[in-house]
Design a protein around this motif. Structure first.
Motif, PDB file in Angstrom:
ATOM      1  N   ARG A 190       0.836  -1.205   0.000  1.00 19.15           N
ATOM      2  CA  ARG A 190       0.000   0.000   0.000  1.00 19.15           C
ATOM      3  C   ARG A 190       0.876   1.263   0.000  1.00 19.15           C
ATOM      4  NH1 ARG A 190      -5.337   0.056   1.276  1.00 19.15           N
ATOM      5  NH2 ARG A 190      -5.066   2.148   0.379  1.00 19.15           N
ATOM      6  N   PRO A 191       1.620   1.469  -1.105  1.00 21.43           N
ATOM      7  CA  PRO A 191       2.463   2.664  -1.155  1.00 21.43           C
ATOM      8  C   PRO A 191       1.663   3.954  -1.072  1.00 21.43           C
ATOM      9  CG  PRO A 191       2.287   1.633  -3.323  1.00 21.43           C
ATOM     10  CD  PRO A 191       1.684   0.678  -2.337  1.00 21.43           C
ATOM     11  N   ASP A 192       0.378   3.897  -1.385  1.00 17.61           N
ATOM     12  CA  ASP A 192      -0.458   5.085  -1.319  1.00 17.61           C
ATOM     13  C   ASP A 192      -0.692   5.558   0.108  1.00 17.61           C
ATOM     14  OD1 ASP A 192      -1.839   2.539  -1.252  1.00 17.61           O
ATOM     15  OD2 ASP A 192      -3.708   3.697  -1.085  1.00 17.61           O
ATOM     16  N   LEU A 193      -0.448   4.682   1.094  1.00 15.49           N
ATOM     17  CA  LEU A 193      -0.661   5.040   2.493  1.00 15.49           C
ATOM     18  C   LEU A 193       0.631   5.481   3.206  1.00 15.49           C
ATOM     19  CD1 LEU A 193      -3.126   2.190   3.595  1.00 15.49           C
ATOM     20  CD2 LEU A 193      -3.665   4.519   2.809  1.00 15.49           C
ATOM     21  N   GLY A 194       1.735   5.331   2.523  1.00 16.39           N
ATOM     22  CA  GLY A 194       3.014   5.716   3.129  1.00 16.39           C
ATOM     23  C   GLY A 194       3.697   6.821   2.343  1.00 16.39           C
ATOM     24  N   ARG A 195       4.877   7.228   2.828  1.00 18.32           N
ATOM     25  CA  ARG A 195       5.729   8.193   2.114  1.00 18.32           C
ATOM     26  C   ARG A 195       7.131   7.612   2.106  1.00 18.32           C
ATOM     27  NH1 ARG A 195       3.934  11.355  -1.287  1.00 18.32           N
ATOM     28  NH2 ARG A 195       5.478  12.977  -0.901  1.00 18.32           N
ATOM     29  N   ASN A 196       7.599   7.174   0.942  1.00 19.96           N
ATOM     30  CA  ASN A 196       8.884   6.485   0.819  1.00 19.96           C
ATOM     31  C   ASN A 196      10.037   7.483   0.912  1.00 19.96           C
ATOM     32  OD1 ASN A 196      11.251   5.204  -0.376  1.00 19.96           O
ATOM     33  ND2 ASN A 196       9.866   3.556  -0.964  1.00 19.96           N
ATOM     34  N   ALA A 197      10.761   7.435   2.034  1.00 17.71           N
ATOM     35  CA  ALA A 197      11.832   8.411   2.275  1.00 17.71           C
ATOM     36  C   ALA A 197      12.980   8.248   1.289  1.00 17.71           C
ATOM     37  CB  ALA A 197      12.344   8.287   3.707  1.00 17.71           C
ATOM     38  N   ILE A 198      13.252   7.029   0.845  1.00 21.16           N
ATOM     39  CA  ILE A 198      14.317   6.828  -0.146  1.00 21.16           C
ATOM     40  C   ILE A 198      13.931   7.490  -1.464  1.00 21.16           C
ATOM     41  CG2 ILE A 198      15.595   5.123  -1.493  1.00 21.16           C
ATOM     42  CD1 ILE A 198      15.439   3.240   0.883  1.00 21.16           C
ATOM     43  N   GLY A 238      19.120   3.895   4.307  1.00 20.10           N
ATOM     44  CA  GLY A 238      17.662   3.944   4.426  1.00 20.10           C
ATOM     45  C   GLY A 238      17.048   2.575   4.231  1.00 20.10           C
ATOM     46  N   GLY A 239      15.914   2.348   4.866  1.00 18.91           N
ATOM     47  CA  GLY A 239      15.173   1.114   4.679  1.00 18.91           C
ATOM     48  C   GLY A 239      15.555   0.002   5.625  1.00 18.91           C
ATOM     49  N   ILE A 245       7.778   0.137   3.608  1.00 22.23           N
ATOM     50  CA  ILE A 245       8.021   1.476   3.075  1.00 22.23           C
ATOM     51  C   ILE A 245       8.991   2.195   4.013  1.00 22.23           C
ATOM     52  CG2 ILE A 245       6.973   3.704   2.525  1.00 22.23           C
ATOM     53  CD1 ILE A 245       4.352   2.159   1.998  1.00 22.23           C
ATOM     54  N   PRO A 246      10.159   2.583   3.519  1.00 25.14           N
ATOM     55  CA  PRO A 246      11.153   3.218   4.409  1.00 25.14           C
ATOM     56  C   PRO A 246      10.697   4.603   4.849  1.00 25.14           C
ATOM     57  CG  PRO A 246      11.933   3.235   2.145  1.00 25.14           C
ATOM     58  CD  PRO A 246      10.684   2.414   2.151  1.00 25.14           C
ATOM     59  N   ASP A 247      10.777   4.835   6.157  1.00 22.64           N
ATOM     60  CA  ASP A 247      10.320   6.117   6.684  1.00 22.64           C
ATOM     61  C   ASP A 247      11.456   7.088   6.955  1.00 22.64           C
ATOM     62  OD1 ASP A 247      11.320   4.619   8.804  1.00 22.64           O
ATOM     63  OD2 ASP A 247      10.024   5.627  10.270  1.00 22.64           O
ATOM     64  N   ILE A 248      12.695   6.651   6.739  1.00 13.39           N
ATOM     65  CA  ILE A 248      13.823   7.545   6.983  1.00 13.39           C
ATOM     66  C   ILE A 248      14.956   7.215   6.017  1.00 13.39           C
ATOM     67  CG2 ILE A 248      14.829   6.066   8.782  1.00 13.39           C
ATOM     68  CD1 ILE A 248      15.660   8.679  10.226  1.00 13.39           C
TER      69      ILE A 248
END
Length: 374
Positions: A190-198, A238-239, A245-248
């Motif tokens: 569900r990439p639409d629900l996260g924000r991929n920091a990388i 990262g990751g 989904i990596p957050d940082i």
């Protein structure tokens, strides 16, 4: 104690940059006390690290500073042939962490003290030993700030970084920083629900690459290799797992600037690009890591002529590595590099210095004493 005995004692202190250094600073202070007219142990703001400043001769008269750092880089590499903090001799080679960078210079300066102390110095020779040089020249600015209360304005500063005992008039400046981008974690389905920091770092990394390419087109200074300022991404992290989904994501970058260019200004376009993503659902942190200015001593400077007289060789225009000399020059003092050893041996397993290099450095310092006694 001769220069080899002193180096043996200095190498035995595991004075890793960023850690307390009271043990090595205290030992050097005790050694200086046998010969120096004035000694100041100067605590830094960290509270557990110290700079050292000492004077041989009349402190109220302009003289010369012998500058070096007490810290070393870590020695955790498995390729060491012996304990890196136990001096080992094989013929002319003296192995140990910091032998070349730069406890060899410290040992030569301390070994020269008995000769200097016996001279009737008309101009003083000062010893200035700093901490945390290896992690961004963090200690010496506090020492430089105290100089007006410690001595008359020096005529020049000799920074004993390894240069094969040939003086060097210039080096590039440096600035380094860490960019941290915070996104939002989640399941990779569900990439639409996260924000991929990388992903959020991608444009910033692209900015580093494009800026690095732009710098190859100048401005130029032929004294350096390469003859232009540079920028690079050195570390990216990262990751946790491919399905998270990596957050940082963090990116460490550095700029190296030819004289006349502010190294921090080379990072500014990258920071500006990164900050545009803070409005895209990411949070940005910008953390400076280190900075020091370039060194550019004029060819006709009196200090350059003195070092040519002391070493018998014309000073080199520039080297690729950086030192504390630029900070002394930024404070209004002429500074030059000249020390024993080869920078190519530093920061690697089985670092070593040659015994005859130590002797040559000690003789140069004693010759400086004779010059100041004339």
């Amino acid at each position: 104690m001769d220069v080899l005995d002193i180096l043996d004692r200095l190498v035995a202190f595991p004075s890793i940059a960023g850690k307390p250094n009271a043990d090595i600073a205290g030992w050097i202070e005790a050694h200086l006390a046998k010969h120096a007219a004035q000694i100041a142990l100067l605590p830094g703001p960290e509270g557990d690290r110290f700079n050292l400043f000492a004077t041989i001769g009349p402190a109220g008269v302009p003289g010369y500073v012998l500058s070096g750092h007490m810290d070393v880089v870590p020695a955790s590499e498995p390729q060491w042939s012996s304990d890196p903090f136990t001096l080992r001799r094989e013929g002319e080679r003296l192995y140990g962490r910091g032998t070349t960078d730069m406890k060899g210079f410290l040992a030569a300066a301390l070994a020269a003290l008995p000769v200097l102390a016996k001279l009737r110095l008309a101009r003083p020779i000062h010893v200035a030993f700093s901490y945390d040089e290896e992690i961004g020249c963090r200690g010496v600015p506090h020492l430089i700030a105290r100089l007006p209360e410690l001595c008359a304005k020096p005529l020049g500063v000799i920074v004993g970084e390894p240069s094969g005992m040939r003086a060097v008039r210039g080096h590039k400046g440096k600035a380094a920083a860490r960019i941290t981008i915070h996104g939002r974690p989640g399941h990779s389905s569900r990439p639409d629900l996260g924000r991929n920091a990388i992903h959020g770092m991608a444009e910033t990394l692209g900015a580093v690459v494009s800026e690095a390419e732009r710098l190859t087109h100048g401005p130029f200074d032929a004294a350096f290799e390469p003859p232009y300022s540079s920028l690079q991404a050195g570390v990216i992290k990262g990751g946790q797992s491919v399905n998270i989904i990596p957050d940082i994501c963090t990116l460490d970058l550095e700029a190296r600037a030819i004289p006349g260019v502010d190294p921090a200004s080379l990072l500014a376009p990258v920071r500006a690009r990164a900050e545009t993503h803070a409005t895209d659902g990411f949070r940005l942190e910008w953390t400076p890591l280190s900075a020091y200015p370039a060194l550019s001593l004029p060819r006709n400077a009196r200090l350059a002529a003195l070092l040519q007289e002391l070493t018998g060789q014309a000073p080199l225009a520039a080297v690729s590595y950086g030192t504390e000399a630029g900070l002394y020059q930024a404070a209004g003092l002429d500074a030059i590099i000249c020390g024993p050893g080869d920078i190519a041996r530093a920061h690697k397993p089985d670092e070593y210095i040659l015994a005859n290099e130590l002797v040559a450095c000690q003789q140069m310092i004693e010759a400086l004493g004779a010059h100041c006694a004339a």
